[in-house]
Write an enzyme that holds these catalytic residues in place. Sequence first.
Site, PDB file in Angstrom:
ATOM      1  N   SER A 188     -15.513 -14.012  96.362  1.00  0.00           N
ATOM      2  CA  SER A 188     -14.713 -13.597  97.520  1.00  0.00           C
ATOM      3  C   SER A 188     -15.151 -12.224  97.978  1.00  0.00           C
ATOM      4  CB  SER A 188     -13.238 -13.523  97.122  1.00  0.00           C
ATOM      5  OG  SER A 188     -12.464 -12.945  98.156  1.00  0.00           O
ATOM      6  N   TYR A 201      -5.988 -11.197  90.878  1.00  0.00           N
ATOM      7  CA  TYR A 201      -6.928 -12.130  91.516  1.00  0.00           C
ATOM      8  C   TYR A 201      -8.259 -11.446  91.858  1.00  0.00           C
ATOM      9  CZ  TYR A 201      -8.954 -14.925  95.335  1.00  0.00           C
ATOM     10  OH  TYR A 201      -9.809 -15.627  96.142  1.00  0.00           O
TER      11      TYR A 201
HETATM   12  P1  NAD Z   1      -7.246 -24.158  98.044  1.00  0.00           P
HETATM   13  O1  NAD Z   1      -5.829 -23.962  97.697  1.00  0.00           O
HETATM   14  O2  NAD Z   1      -7.581 -25.216  99.018  1.00  0.00           O
HETATM   15  O3  NAD Z   1      -8.125 -24.430  96.751  1.00  0.00           O
HETATM   16  C1  NAD Z   1      -7.825 -23.901  95.499  1.00  0.00           C
HETATM   17  C2  NAD Z   1      -7.756 -25.077  94.548  1.00  0.00           C
HETATM   18  O4  NAD Z   1      -7.674 -24.601  93.210  1.00  0.00           O
HETATM   19  C3  NAD Z   1      -6.543 -25.966  94.738  1.00  0.00           C
HETATM   20  O5  NAD Z   1      -6.779 -26.983  95.675  1.00  0.00           O
HETATM   21  C4  NAD Z   1      -6.309 -26.501  93.331  1.00  0.00           C
HETATM   22  O6  NAD Z   1      -6.772 -27.834  93.247  1.00  0.00           O
HETATM   23  C5  NAD Z   1      -7.172 -25.641  92.454  1.00  0.00           C
HETATM   24  N1  NAD Z   1      -6.429 -25.122  91.303  1.00  0.00           N
HETATM   25  C6  NAD Z   1      -5.681 -23.998  91.230  1.00  0.00           C
HETATM   26  N2  NAD Z   1      -5.168 -23.871  89.994  1.00  0.00           N
HETATM   27  C7  NAD Z   1      -5.612 -24.937  89.264  1.00  0.00           C
HETATM   28  C8  NAD Z   1      -5.433 -25.363  87.925  1.00  0.00           C
HETATM   29  N3  NAD Z   1      -4.701 -24.653  87.046  1.00  0.00           N
HETATM   30  N4  NAD Z   1      -6.025 -26.524  87.539  1.00  0.00           N
HETATM   31  C9  NAD Z   1      -6.764 -27.259  88.405  1.00  0.00           C
HETATM   32  N5  NAD Z   1      -6.971 -26.887  89.692  1.00  0.00           N
HETATM   33  C10 NAD Z   1      -6.401 -25.744  90.101  1.00  0.00           C
HETATM   34  O7  NAD Z   1      -7.767 -22.738  98.530  1.00  0.00           O
HETATM   35  P2  NAD Z   1      -9.224 -22.186  98.868  1.00  0.00           P
HETATM   36  O8  NAD Z   1      -8.958 -20.953  99.638  1.00  0.00           O
HETATM   37  O9  NAD Z   1     -10.098 -23.212  99.434  1.00  0.00           O
HETATM   38  O10 NAD Z   1      -9.774 -21.752  97.463  1.00  0.00           O
HETATM   39  C11 NAD Z   1     -11.047 -22.141  96.992  1.00  0.00           C
HETATM   40  C12 NAD Z   1     -11.807 -20.938  96.495  1.00  0.00           C
HETATM   41  O11 NAD Z   1     -12.030 -20.049  97.573  1.00  0.00           O
HETATM   42  C13 NAD Z   1     -11.072 -20.137  95.436  1.00  0.00           C
HETATM   43  O12 NAD Z   1     -12.000 -19.785  94.417  1.00  0.00           O
HETATM   44  C14 NAD Z   1     -10.648 -18.884  96.165  1.00  0.00           C
HETATM   45  O13 NAD Z   1     -10.565 -17.792  95.306  1.00  0.00           O
HETATM   46  C15 NAD Z   1     -11.788 -18.738  97.146  1.00  0.00           C
HETATM   47  N6  NAD Z   1     -11.525 -17.868  98.282  1.00  0.00           N
HETATM   48  C16 NAD Z   1     -10.611 -18.198  99.226  1.00  0.00           C
HETATM   49  C17 NAD Z   1     -10.417 -17.361 100.309  1.00  0.00           C
HETATM   50  C18 NAD Z   1      -9.424 -17.686 101.402  1.00  0.00           C
HETATM   51  O14 NAD Z   1      -9.161 -16.830 102.239  1.00  0.00           O
HETATM   52  N7  NAD Z   1      -8.860 -18.862 101.447  1.00  0.00           N
HETATM   53  C19 NAD Z   1     -11.168 -16.181 100.444  1.00  0.00           C
HETATM   54  C20 NAD Z   1     -12.104 -15.881  99.465  1.00  0.00           C
HETATM   55  C21 NAD Z   1     -12.286 -16.732  98.390  1.00  0.00           C
END
Ligand code: NAD
Length: 296
Positions: A188, A201
């Site tokens: 991120s 986080y």
């Molecule tokens: P999202 O909620 O769609 O995806 C996160 C997923 O993590 C969930 O769908 C869930 O299935 C999984 N998860 C969480 N805890 C879990 C557990 N204990 N066991 C199994 N699965 C679990 O959100 P996203 O934003 O697409 O996140 C995906 C990645 O992107 C993450 O690594 C997040 O840190 C990163 N990210 C997101 C953003 C943003 O702004 N959305 C920015 C930077 C990085």
Amino acid sequence: MAEHGLIDPVSRYPKPPFKKQSQPWPGLAGQMEPRPDHGETSYKGSGRLAGRKALITGGDSGMGRAAAIAYAREGADVAINYLPAEEPDAQEVIALIKKEGRIGLAIPGDLKDEAFCGRLVEQAAQGLGGLDTVVNNAARQQTRASILDVSSEDFDATMKTNIYAPFWIIKAALRHLKPGSCIIGTTSEQAYDPSPDLYDYAQTKAATMNYVKSLAKQLASKGIRVNGVAPGPIWTPLQVSGGATMEKLEKFGGMTPLGRPGQPVELASIYVQLAAADASYATGQVYGAAGGSGQP
Ligand code: NAD
Ligand code: MG
């Protein structure tokens, strides 16, 4: 909108203000307003990952779902992991993978459990007939105004999900990964520019960036590439299920130079590129997509 293939990135997708909304963790993409775009109708493949076998954690929604759809359209068989509460989102993804004539495996379970992480890898490798691409994408993000509000349970859950799970999964996966395989971690912009309310986080995202670089060095001689993707603010369930304050959510992405959050599909081609065999010199790299900000 598209004239001579040109699409204006500024007006392409919704911009703030967004409607107030909140869901219990981990949230569902299907209940967000507006619904995120994971490439369901727009991503077009061209055989870049033909015959590949991928495991994607958090493949039900957000970046993981965008990667799963794109991988299937590029010709890969795909296993996704997610939490049991996310079954409705996951079933939509499985249907889209199968529509491409690819194997789509749904393996729900909690990544905070080491034994489950081992079973996940074995089930994926068995069901796909091998494994060559591991995308460690799942994460827990919960906003807390003060470090005093972060309980030991919170801290532990964030570390287990974001740091321990990739460690356990990679260890279990290594025996399946032949030369030419790859590992991708979702890090991120928080790794280099942490928000004050994401104390636990943000440090896990710095750790992700770091393991990508050390493992890339460690595994290079085995022909396994390790890379990271660093998103900026992206419109996903994580943000509407406790990942952001309501105030931040209403203005989400508005501070970026493009003036809007990214949609998961806008990162799909990065996950494809890092997995594709023609990226054979890319290892230990972190590719960003943050709307004009977010790099160190
Ligand atoms: P999202 O909620 O769609 O995806 C996160 C997923 O993590 C969930 O769908 C869930 O299935 C999984 N998860 C969480 N805890 C879990 C557990 N204990 N066991 C199994 N699965 C679990 O959100 P996203 O934003 O697409 O996140 C995906 C990645 O992107 C993450 O690594 C997040 O840190 C990163 N990210 C997101 C953003 C943003 O702004 N959305 C920015 C930077 C990085
Ligand atoms: Mg989800």
